[in-house]
Motif scaffolding. Structure first.
Motif, PDB file in Angstrom:
ATOM      1  N   ILE A 136       1.065  -1.313   0.084  1.00  0.00           N
ATOM      2  CA  ILE A 136      -0.053  -0.059  -0.075  1.00  0.00           C
ATOM      3  C   ILE A 136       0.936   0.977  -0.090  1.00  0.00           C
ATOM      4  O   ILE A 136       0.665   2.167  -0.735  1.00  0.00           O
ATOM      5  N   MET A 137       1.911   1.255   0.691  1.00  0.00           N
ATOM      6  CA  MET A 137       2.819   2.425   0.979  1.00  0.00           C
ATOM      7  C   MET A 137       3.767   2.726  -0.316  1.00  0.00           C
ATOM      8  O   MET A 137       3.591   3.669  -1.017  1.00  0.00           O
ATOM      9  N   LYS A 138       4.045   1.540  -1.052  1.00  0.00           N
ATOM     10  CA  LYS A 138       4.907   1.820  -2.266  1.00  0.00           C
ATOM     11  C   LYS A 138       3.828   2.100  -3.396  1.00  0.00           C
ATOM     12  O   LYS A 138       4.122   3.217  -3.831  1.00  0.00           O
ATOM     13  N   ASN A 139       2.655   1.839  -3.439  1.00  0.00           N
ATOM     14  CA  ASN A 139       1.519   2.134  -4.414  1.00  0.00           C
ATOM     15  C   ASN A 139       1.275   3.562  -4.222  1.00  0.00           C
ATOM     16  O   ASN A 139       1.016   4.406  -5.127  1.00  0.00           O
ATOM     17  N   THR A 140       0.960   4.012  -2.950  1.00  0.00           N
ATOM     18  CA  THR A 140       0.405   5.421  -2.764  1.00  0.00           C
ATOM     19  C   THR A 140       1.862   6.241  -3.071  1.00  0.00           C
ATOM     20  O   THR A 140       1.205   7.342  -3.571  1.00  0.00           O
ATOM     21  N   PHE A 141       2.992   5.865  -2.783  1.00  0.00           N
ATOM     22  CA  PHE A 141       4.038   6.761  -3.086  1.00  0.00           C
ATOM     23  C   PHE A 141       4.192   6.970  -4.490  1.00  0.00           C
ATOM     24  O   PHE A 141       4.623   8.024  -5.009  1.00  0.00           O
ATOM     25  N   ILE A 142       3.926   5.910  -5.209  1.00  0.00           N
ATOM     26  CA  ILE A 142       4.240   5.889  -6.798  1.00  0.00           C
ATOM     27  C   ILE A 142       2.940   6.763  -7.330  1.00  0.00           C
ATOM     28  O   ILE A 142       3.347   7.639  -8.136  1.00  0.00           O
ATOM     29  N   THR A 143       1.688   6.890  -6.732  1.00  0.00           N
ATOM     30  CA  THR A 143       0.710   7.571  -7.231  1.00  0.00           C
ATOM     31  C   THR A 143       0.840   8.925  -7.067  1.00  0.00           C
ATOM     32  O   THR A 143       0.654   9.904  -7.932  1.00  0.00           O
ATOM     33  N   ASN A 144       1.546   9.397  -5.845  1.00  0.00           N
ATOM     34  CA  ASN A 144       1.732  10.678  -5.442  1.00  0.00           C
ATOM     35  C   ASN A 144       2.660  11.137  -6.353  1.00  0.00           C
ATOM     36  O   ASN A 144       2.860  12.321  -6.719  1.00  0.00           O
ATOM     37  N   TYR A 145       3.844  10.449  -6.637  1.00  0.00           N
ATOM     38  CA  TYR A 145       4.891  10.915  -7.342  1.00  0.00           C
ATOM     39  C   TYR A 145       4.459  11.355  -8.658  1.00  0.00           C
ATOM     40  O   TYR A 145       4.781  12.081  -9.320  1.00  0.00           O
ATOM     41  N   GLN A 146       3.802  10.120  -9.297  1.00  0.00           N
ATOM     42  CA  GLN A 146       2.999  10.572 -10.591  1.00  0.00           C
ATOM     43  C   GLN A 146       2.226  11.745 -10.913  1.00  0.00           C
ATOM     44  O   GLN A 146       2.395  12.538 -11.776  1.00  0.00           O
ATOM     45  N   ARG A 147       1.342  12.102  -9.671  1.00  0.00           N
ATOM     46  CA  ARG A 147       0.841  13.173  -9.866  1.00  0.00           C
ATOM     47  C   ARG A 147       1.318  14.337  -9.642  1.00  0.00           C
ATOM     48  O   ARG A 147       1.249  15.373 -10.324  1.00  0.00           O
ATOM     49  N   MET A 148       2.753  14.329  -8.884  1.00  0.00           N
ATOM     50  CA  MET A 148       3.462  15.510  -8.824  1.00  0.00           C
ATOM     51  C   MET A 148       4.107  15.730 -10.129  1.00  0.00           C
ATOM     52  O   MET A 148       4.307  16.894 -10.434  1.00  0.00           O
ATOM     53  N   ARG A 160       3.205  15.253 -13.207  1.00  0.00           N
ATOM     54  CA  ARG A 160       2.216  15.788 -14.114  1.00  0.00           C
ATOM     55  C   ARG A 160       1.932  17.277 -13.905  1.00  0.00           C
ATOM     56  O   ARG A 160       1.749  17.843 -14.731  1.00  0.00           O
ATOM     57  N   ARG A 161       2.119  17.844 -12.481  1.00  0.00           N
ATOM     58  CA  ARG A 161       1.982  18.902 -12.212  1.00  0.00           C
ATOM     59  C   ARG A 161       3.132  19.860 -12.329  1.00  0.00           C
ATOM     60  O   ARG A 161       3.069  21.376 -12.237  1.00  0.00           O
ATOM     61  N   ASN A 162       4.208  19.304 -12.309  1.00  0.00           N
ATOM     62  CA  ASN A 162       5.689  20.172 -12.397  1.00  0.00           C
ATOM     63  C   ASN A 162       5.568  20.923 -13.781  1.00  0.00           C
ATOM     64  O   ASN A 162       5.239  20.578 -14.797  1.00  0.00           O
ATOM     65  N   THR A 163       6.293  22.019 -13.668  1.00  0.00           N
ATOM     66  CA  THR A 163       6.811  22.809 -14.859  1.00  0.00           C
ATOM     67  C   THR A 163       8.093  22.224 -15.484  1.00  0.00           C
ATOM     68  O   THR A 163       9.119  21.998 -14.953  1.00  0.00           O
ATOM     69  N   PHE A 164       7.913  22.014 -16.571  1.00  0.00           N
ATOM     70  CA  PHE A 164       9.210  21.623 -17.281  1.00  0.00           C
ATOM     71  C   PHE A 164       9.756  22.770 -17.971  1.00  0.00           C
ATOM     72  O   PHE A 164       9.354  23.613 -18.571  1.00  0.00           O
ATOM     73  N   ILE A 165      11.389  22.761 -17.877  1.00  0.00           N
ATOM     74  CA  ILE A 165      11.963  24.120 -18.295  1.00  0.00           C
ATOM     75  C   ILE A 165      12.899  23.516 -19.247  1.00  0.00           C
ATOM     76  O   ILE A 165      13.483  22.634 -19.485  1.00  0.00           O
ATOM     77  N   ASP A 166      12.810  24.353 -20.384  1.00  0.00           N
ATOM     78  CA  ASP A 166      13.556  24.287 -21.645  1.00  0.00           C
ATOM     79  C   ASP A 166      14.941  24.740 -21.356  1.00  0.00           C
ATOM     80  O   ASP A 166      15.244  25.987 -20.836  1.00  0.00           O
ATOM     81  N   ILE A 215       8.072  25.963 -20.366  1.00  0.00           N
ATOM     82  CA  ILE A 215       7.015  25.166 -20.817  1.00  0.00           C
ATOM     83  C   ILE A 215       6.044  24.648 -19.759  1.00  0.00           C
ATOM     84  O   ILE A 215       6.435  24.464 -18.857  1.00  0.00           O
ATOM     85  N   ASN A 216       4.785  24.924 -19.910  1.00  0.00           N
ATOM     86  CA  ASN A 216       3.722  24.431 -19.133  1.00  0.00           C
ATOM     87  C   ASN A 216       4.005  25.297 -18.044  1.00  0.00           C
ATOM     88  O   ASN A 216       3.455  24.767 -16.653  1.00  0.00           O
ATOM     89  N   SER A 217       4.199  26.486 -18.092  1.00  0.00           N
ATOM     90  CA  SER A 217       4.445  27.525 -16.843  1.00  0.00           C
ATOM     91  C   SER A 217       2.953  28.018 -16.477  1.00  0.00           C
ATOM     92  O   SER A 217       2.327  28.253 -17.271  1.00  0.00           O
ATOM     93  N   THR A 218       2.688  28.046 -15.290  1.00  0.00           N
ATOM     94  CA  THR A 218       1.477  28.446 -14.738  1.00  0.00           C
ATOM     95  C   THR A 218       1.393  29.999 -14.482  1.00  0.00           C
ATOM     96  O   THR A 218       0.411  30.595 -13.979  1.00  0.00           O
ATOM     97  N   GLU A 219       2.540  30.585 -14.720  1.00  0.00           N
ATOM     98  CA  GLU A 219       2.868  32.220 -14.435  1.00  0.00           C
ATOM     99  C   GLU A 219       1.902  32.830 -15.326  1.00  0.00           C
ATOM    100  O   GLU A 219       1.312  33.891 -15.133  1.00  0.00           O
ATOM    101  N   ASN A 220       1.808  32.358 -16.828  1.00  0.00           N
ATOM    102  CA  ASN A 220       1.379  33.151 -17.676  1.00  0.00           C
ATOM    103  C   ASN A 220       0.186  32.205 -18.329  1.00  0.00           C
ATOM    104  O   ASN A 220       0.593  31.977 -19.379  1.00  0.00           O
TER     105      ASN A 220
END
Length: 169
Positions: free
Chosen positions: A62-74, A76-82, A90-95
């Motif tokens: 359960i802990m391992k799967n929860t960690f993996i799910t949370n990591y994947q969610r994070m 997806r939300r992160n900003t990627f920098i060129d 890229i995918n910046s939420t500032e503008n």
């Protein structure tokens, strides 16, 4: 296994889960959050645990799967920098430019729903919306304060019914 026995077993196992959580997250606060989320998931899904099986292994999974799910969610939300010379975000939420069509439709529907309210409900509702206190509305309209509260409540209820398409799900 009863809920009390299960809870006791979870409590005993939580001490051995903490180092594993710390190894996964590499941060004490995040490890505590992961441990808490794991215990919560285990307790809410205790009916899925089969007696006689390895509780410790079940909790680690359960802990391992929860960690993996949370990591994947994070991720997806992160900003990627060129990293090219231009350093564009890229995918910046500032503008972020939103499509205002949805807001325009919602505002039109809200105004239409308010206009279609019976005047007995619309007047106290709009006064309250504009910042008047209940007692001020009651004095202005020469009606009891209980009637003011009731009419505002009914107006809200009618508006909620008319605007249920915009309800947050």
């Amino acid at each position: 296994m009863t809920a009390l026995e299960f809870s006791y077993s979870l409590n005993k196992m939580s001490k051995s889960l903490k180092p594993f959580a710390l190894k996964l997250t590499k941060d004490m606060e995040e490890a505590n959050d992961l441990l808490q989320e794991t215990i919560l998931k285990a307790f809410t899904n205790r009916d899925k645990f089969a007696d006689g099986t390895n509780l410790k292994a079940w909790l680690y999974t359960i802990m391992k799967n929860t960690f993996i799910t949370n990591y994947q969610r994070m991720v997806r939300r992160n900003t990627f920098i060129d990293t090219t010379d231009n350093l564009h975000y890229i995918n910046s939420t500032e503008n972020v430019t939103e499509n205002l069509a949805y807001t325009s439709f919602a505002l039109k529907d809200i105004n239409e729903a308010i206009v279609n309210l019976d005047d007995a409900y619309k007047t106290p509702f709009m006064m309250h919306f504009r910042g008047f206190k209940y007692h001020e509305i009651a004095d202005k309209l020469n009606i009891p304060i209980g009637t003011v509260k009731n009419r505002i409540h009914i107006a809200r209820k009618e508006l909620k019914g008319k605007l249920r398409n915009y309800a947050v799900k």
